[in-house]
Enzyme design. Structure first.
Site, short mmCIF file in Angstrom:
data_model
loop_
_atom_site.label_atom_id
_atom_site.label_comp_id
_atom_site.label_asym_id
_atom_site.label_seq_id
_atom_site.Cartn_x
_atom_site.Cartn_y
_atom_site.Cartn_z
CD GLU A 1 10.10 12.85 10.92
OE1 GLU A 1 8.97 12.40 11.09
OE2 GLU A 1 11.00 12.23 10.32
CD GLU B 1 13.32 0.66 9.08
OE1 GLU B 1 14.00 1.68 9.35
OE2 GLU B 1 13.66 -0.48 9.41
CB CYS C 1 13.32 9.21 7.50
SG CYS C 1 14.39 8.23 6.45
CE LYS D 1 -1.60 2.90 2.79
NZ LYS D 1 -1.67 4.07 1.90
P1 NAD Z 1 2.55 8.49 7.43
O1 NAD Z 1 2.79 7.79 8.69
O2 NAD Z 1 1.52 9.56 7.40
O3 NAD Z 1 2.11 7.47 6.29
C1 NAD Z 1 2.94 6.38 5.92
C2 NAD Z 1 2.08 5.32 5.30
O4 NAD Z 1 1.24 4.77 6.31
C3 NAD Z 1 1.13 5.81 4.21
O5 NAD Z 1 1.02 4.85 3.20
C4 NAD Z 1 -0.18 5.97 4.96
O6 NAD Z 1 -1.30 5.91 4.14
C5 NAD Z 1 -0.11 4.79 5.90
N1 NAD Z 1 -0.93 4.90 7.11
C6 NAD Z 1 -1.34 6.01 7.76
N2 NAD Z 1 -2.08 5.68 8.83
C7 NAD Z 1 -2.12 4.33 8.86
C8 NAD Z 1 -2.75 3.38 9.73
N3 NAD Z 1 -3.48 3.76 10.78
N4 NAD Z 1 -2.57 2.08 9.49
C9 NAD Z 1 -1.83 1.65 8.43
N5 NAD Z 1 -1.24 2.51 7.57
C10 NAD Z 1 -1.39 3.83 7.78
O7 NAD Z 1 3.95 9.02 6.93
P2 NAD Z 1 4.25 9.94 5.68
O8 NAD Z 1 3.81 11.32 6.03
O9 NAD Z 1 3.73 9.30 4.45
O10 NAD Z 1 5.84 9.86 5.60
C11 NAD Z 1 6.67 10.63 6.35
C12 NAD Z 1 7.19 9.88 7.54
O11 NAD Z 1 7.87 8.70 7.10
C13 NAD Z 1 8.21 10.66 8.32
O12 NAD Z 1 7.96 10.52 9.69
C14 NAD Z 1 9.53 10.00 7.95
O13 NAD Z 1 10.54 10.18 8.88
C15 NAD Z 1 9.12 8.60 7.78
N6 NAD Z 1 10.09 7.86 6.98
C16 NAD Z 1 10.95 7.00 7.63
C17 NAD Z 1 11.93 6.33 6.91
C18 NAD Z 1 12.89 5.40 7.58
O14 NAD Z 1 13.65 4.73 6.89
N7 NAD Z 1 12.91 5.30 8.90
C19 NAD Z 1 12.02 6.54 5.54
C20 NAD Z 1 11.14 7.42 4.91
C21 NAD Z 1 10.17 8.07 5.66
#
Ligand code: NAD
Length: 506
Positions: free
Chosen positions: A400, A258, A297, A183
Site C-alpha cells: 500500500e 480495519e 484505504c 485515540k
Molecule cells: P497507522 O497504523 O500508522 O496509525 C493508525 C492509528 O494507530 C493512529 O492513531 C496511531 O497513532 C495508532 N497506532 C500506531 N501504532 C500503534 C500501536 N502499536 N498500538 C496502538 N495504536 C497504534 O495508520 P495511519 O498511517 O494513521 O493511517 C493510514 C492507514 O489506515 C492505511 O493503511 C489505510 O489503508 C488505513 N485505513 C483503513 C481504513 C479502512 O476502513 N479499512 C480506513 C482508513 C484508513
C-alpha cells in the site's frame, strides 16, 4: 458556545467530563500539511493519560446511567449530534481540510457523511425489537436472546479521514450503550476534539466519552492491552493493526481491525466501446486513484486494464492526471491537497523510485511540483503519478503506497483479470468496469474483496457493511454488523415451571 480555539489549547485530553492537559505536561504542535507550519498545540498524552481515561470510562460503564439509558433516548442523542454537525459543517469541514490537507469541499463532504453515520445508527437501534424470542419447544420455558453493550471500548483512528473513521466507531458504540476512549491519530486530532465537545453539548453524560491525544506506541498500545478495556476497534495500517491484535490477545478482548488495501480497478475494453463509456471509465479511474491524493484505504491504486485498450486509456488518464490542480485545500479551484506529512511523502517517493528501478515506465508525475509551475513548494505536495508497465512482483504493486500513485497492469482474458485482482494480501475493495452484465456478476462474485463496485468506484452506504477480506482486517463497520461489533449477545432462559431434574439419585 466555547470552542477549542477559545479554550486553553493544551487541555485536549477528555477524562470523566473534564478537559485536561497531559499528566506529563507534554504538548505537540499540529502542522498544516499545505505549508508545514504549526496551527495548533495539543496535549501529548502517554500511558498515564490512557490509564486515567480507561478508569473513568470503566467507572461510567459500571456505575453510570448510559448503558441503562432507554434506546429511544440514546437514539435521540445521536440525532442531536447529527444536528450539531450540520450546524457546524463549515467550521468542521475547514478544520478537517487544514488538519488532513484535503480540499475544503472534501472536508465538508466528510462532515455530511459523519452526520449520516450518527443518523443511521440512531435509526437502526430505534427500529430494533428488544430481543429475539426463541422457541424452546415447550410452553414451560421462555427463552430470549438479547443484546447488551460490550463495555469500555478503545477506539483508535488514522489521519486520512479523521472524523469519518471516528464516527463509524463512536456512533455505533454509543448507540449500543458503551462508554469509550478514543485515540485519534497524533497528527490529525483536531476534529475529534471538536466532536467530543459536541457530544457533551448534545447531553451525553460525563465520563461516557473519553479522548486521549498522543502517539500510538504509548497511548494506543496502553488502550489495546488494558485489562479494563473490553473491545478495541482499530483503523490504520497493517503493521500497527498486527501490534494491536497482539496487545489485545492476552486479555481476550474483542478486536475489530480495519486495515489497508491494495485495490484493483479492472477495466474491460467493452466498457469503453463508446466515447461516453471511455470518458466515464477514465474519469472514474482518475477519481479512484487520486482523490485526497490517494490517501484513501480503498484507493483504486491498481489499474488492471484489458491489453488492447491500454495505450489509449493510459494516455488519456495521464493527460488528465497532469492537469489536476494541486494546492492548499482552501484555495480557489484546488482539486488535490498535499500529502499529510513529510514522512508520508518520503514513503511515496521511495515507492516510485523502487518502481522505476524495477522497470516501471513513468507516464506522468513522479516528483514534487516545481515552483516554476507556480505550484506550492513548502507543503508536502507530490504530483499525481501514473506508472505504466507494472507487474505483480513489483513492491509498488504489492504494497500500500497511500499516495497519488497509480500502477498499470494489463490482462487478456477474464480469468487473468480475476487472478490479478485477487493477487494481493489485502482484500478491502475493488471495481470492475464492463457493459456485459453476465461478466459483471461473474467477476464481482469471484473478487475476494469486502466491497466490489460494478461500473463505479468509491461510493459506500452507511447501511451497508464496510471492511476487508484477508489482511485488510477483521470485523465490519457500518450496517447492522457494524453495530453488532459493539455488543455482547446474551441468551436468557427462563424455566416457568421448575421441577427437580433427578439426574443424581441420592
Ligand atoms: P497507522 O497504523 O500508522 O496509525 C493508525 C492509528 O494507530 C493512529 O492513531 C496511531 O497513532 C495508532 N497506532 C500506531 N501504532 C500503534 C500501536 N502499536 N498500538 C496502538 N495504536 C497504534 O495508520 P495511519 O498511517 O494513521 O493511517 C493510514 C492507514 O489506515 C492505511 O493503511 C489505510 O489503508 C488505513 N485505513 C483503513 C481504513 C479502512 O476502513 N479499512 C480506513 C482508513 C484508513
Amino acid at each position: 458556545m466555547a470552542h477549542r480555539t477559545e479554550r486553553q489549547a493544551r487541555a485536549t485530553i477528555h477524562v470523566g467530563g473534564e478537559w485536561l492537559e497531559a499528566v506529563s505536561g507534554a504538548t505537540r504542535e499540529i502542522l498544516d500539511p499545505a505549508d508545514a507550519r504549526p496551527f495548533a498545540v495539543v496535549a501529548e498524552g502517554d500511558e498515564k493519560d490512557a490509564e486515567r481515561a480507561v478508569a473513568a470510562a470503566r467507572q461510567a460503564f459500571d456505575h453510570g446511567p448510559w448503558p441503562g439509558t432507554p434506546v429511544a433516548e440514546r437514539a435521540a442523542l445521536l440525532r442531536r449530534v447529527a444536528g450539531l454537525l450540520v450546524r457546524d459543517r463549515e467550521r468542521l469541514g475547514l478544520l478537517e481540510s487544514r488538519d488532513a490537507g484535503k480540499t475544503v469541499e472534501e472536508g465538508r463532504v466528510d462532515i455530511d457523511c459523519v452526520a449520516d453515520a450518527f443518523r443511521y445508527f440512531a435509526d437502526l437501534v430505534a427500529a430494533e425489537a428488544p430481543g429475539r424470542v426463541v422457541d424452546a419447544g415447550t410452553p414451560d420455558v421462555h427463552s430470549v436472546v438479547v443484546h447488551e453493550p460490550v463495555g469500555v471500548c478503545a477506539l483508535i483512528t488514522p489521519w486520512n479521514y479523521p472524523l469519518l473513521q471516528a464516527s463509524w466507531k463512536i456512533a455505533p458504540a454509543l448507540a449500543a450503550g458503551n462508554t469509550f476512549v478514543i485515540k485519534p491519530s497524533e497528527i490529525t486530532p483536531m476534529t475529534t476534539i471538536a466532536l467530543i465537545e459536541l457530544l457533551a453539548e448534545a447531553g451525553l453524560p460525563a465520563g461516557v466519552a473519553g479522548l486521549v491525544t498522543g502517539p500510538g506506541h504509548t497511548v494506543g498500545a496502553t488502550l489495546a492491552e488494558h485489562p479494563d478495556v473490553d473491545l478495541v476497534s482499530f483503523t490504520g495500517g497493517l503493521a500497527s493493526g498486527t501490534k494491536v491484535a497482539q496487545a489485545a490477545a492476552p486479555t481476550v478482548k474483542k478486536v475489530a481491525l480495519e486495515l489497508g488495501g491494495k485495490n484493483p480497478n479492472v477495466v474491460f475494453a467493452d466498457a469503453c466501446a463508446t466515447e461516453e463509456g471511455f470518458d466515464t471509465a477514465v474519469d472514474q479511474a482518475l477519481n479512484a486513484a487520486f482523490i485526497h491524493s490517494g490517501q484513501v484505504c480503498s484507493a483504486g491504486s491498481r489499474l488492471i486494464v484489458e491489453e488492447p485498450l491500454r495505450e489509449r486509456f493510459v494516455t488519456e488518464l495521464a493527460r488528465r492526471a497532469e492537469k489536476i490542480r494541486l494546492g492548499r485545500g482552501t484555495g480557489e479551484g484546488v482539486e488535490c491537497g498535499p500529502l499529510v506529512s513529510e514522512q508520508q511523502r518520503a514513503k511515496v517517493e521511495a515507492y516510485v523510485a523502487s518502481a522505476l528501478a524495477e522497470g516501471a515506465v513513468l507516464r506522468c508525475g513522479g516528483k514534487r511540483p516545481s515552483p516554476a509551475e507556480n505550484r506550492p513548494e513548502s507543503g508536502y505536495f507530490y504530483e499525481p503519478t501514473v506508472l505504466d508497465a507494472c507487474h505483480r512482483e513489483m513492491r509498488v504493486v504489492r504494497e500500500e503506497v497511500f499516495g497519488p500513485v497509480l500502477t498499470v497492469e494489463t490482462f487478456r482474458t477474464e480469468e487473468e483479470a480475476v487472478a490479478l485482482a485477487n493477487d494481493t494480501e489485502y482484500g478491502l475493495a475493488g471495481a470492475v468496469w464492463t457493459t456485459d452484465a453476465g461478466r459483471a456478476r461473474r467477476v464481482a462474485g469471484r473478487l475476494r474483496h469486502g466491497t466490489v463496485w460494478i461500473n463505479d468506484f468509491h461510493p459506500y452506504l452507511p447501511q451497508a457493511e464496510w471492511g476487508g477480506f484477508g489482511r485488510s482486517g477483521t470485523g465490519r463497520e457500518l450496517g447492522p454488523a457494524g453495530l453488532a461489533e459493539y455488543r455482547e449477545t446474551k441468551h436468557v432462559y427462563q424455566n416457568l415451571a421448575p421441577k427437580p431434574v433427578r439426574w443424581f439419585a441420592g
